[in-house]
Write a protein that holds these residues in place. Structure first.
Motif, mmCIF file in Angstrom:
data_model
loop_
_atom_site.group_PDB
_atom_site.id
_atom_site.type_symbol
_atom_site.label_atom_id
_atom_site.label_comp_id
_atom_site.label_asym_id
_atom_site.label_seq_id
_atom_site.Cartn_x
_atom_site.Cartn_y
_atom_site.Cartn_z
ATOM 1 N N LEU A 1 0.772 -1.222 0.009
ATOM 2 C CA LEU A 1 -0.110 -0.055 -0.071
ATOM 3 C C LEU A 1 0.912 1.254 0.037
ATOM 4 N N GLY A 2 0.630 2.129 -0.830
ATOM 5 C CA GLY A 2 1.334 3.386 -1.023
ATOM 6 C C GLY A 2 0.638 4.590 -1.538
ATOM 7 N N GLY A 3 1.346 5.805 -1.841
ATOM 8 C CA GLY A 3 0.872 6.769 -2.798
ATOM 9 C C GLY A 3 1.894 7.794 -2.361
ATOM 10 N N TYR A 4 1.227 9.114 -2.929
ATOM 11 C CA TYR A 4 1.893 10.396 -3.080
ATOM 12 C C TYR A 4 0.965 11.305 -3.061
ATOM 13 N N THR A 5 1.334 12.640 -2.691
ATOM 14 C CA THR A 5 0.833 13.857 -3.029
ATOM 15 C C THR A 5 1.854 14.736 -3.611
#
Length: 170
Positions: free
Chosen positions: A9-13
């Protein structure tokens, strides 16, 4: 990113600062956070993998927040050279569409061709195959081929349906 067992699970902004004069290019002076993406990849079994990416985007000031599924697919690995894929697929139309995430781009804005000609990110429901062949020495050959719905240039009345065409001028 967070790793647990066979799931990732990951992400960025993205956070940008613009110093244009007010009204130039339609971007006000100051900070803006145009998009946040969350992704999940999971190895369901030795041969089956699930991947998805959800985007929260507010590209232009004053617009409503848009939430969309950029990709959601299931891969079935027969061989390294032949992996079947089905679901919502990022169409492999150039490097920027497939590899569009902010942290890997050299500039904060996407190239104009990826904004106005072939809009990034172009996602389509479909099925297909991808894989990698070992070539000479350190080189590999990779491919992606999909069947999708394709572009819808005209609506049911024959009017251009592309979002970048001003219907008032027709």
């Amino acid at each position: 990113s967070i790793t647990g067992g066979n799931a990732y699970l990951g992400g960025y902004t993205e956070l940008e600062y613009h110093e244009f004069q007010d009204g130039v290019l339609g971007v006000p002076r100051g900070f803006r956070a145009p998009r946040t993406n969350l992704f999940l990849f999971s190895d369901v079994s030795d041969r089956v993998r699930f991947g998805s990416e959800i985007e929260f985007e507010n590209e232009a000031p004053g617009e409503d927040l848009e939430i969309k599924t950029e990709m959601a697919f299931v891969d079935w690995t027969l061989y390294q050279e032949l992996i079947l894929r089905g679901g919502v697929i990022l169409a492999p139309l150039g490097r920027v569409n497939v590899n569009h995430d902010g942290p890997v781009r050299e500039l904060t804005d996407r190239p104009l061709v990826s904004t106005f000609v072939i809009p990034t990110t172009l996602s389509e429901a479909g099925v297909g195959a991808h894989g990698t062949f070992s070539a000479v020495g350190p080189f590999d050959f990779g491919y992606e081929a999909y069947l999708t719905n394709g572009f819808r240039l005209l609506d049911d009345r024959g009017v251009p349906a592309a979002p970048f065409i001003d219907r008032e001028q027709i």
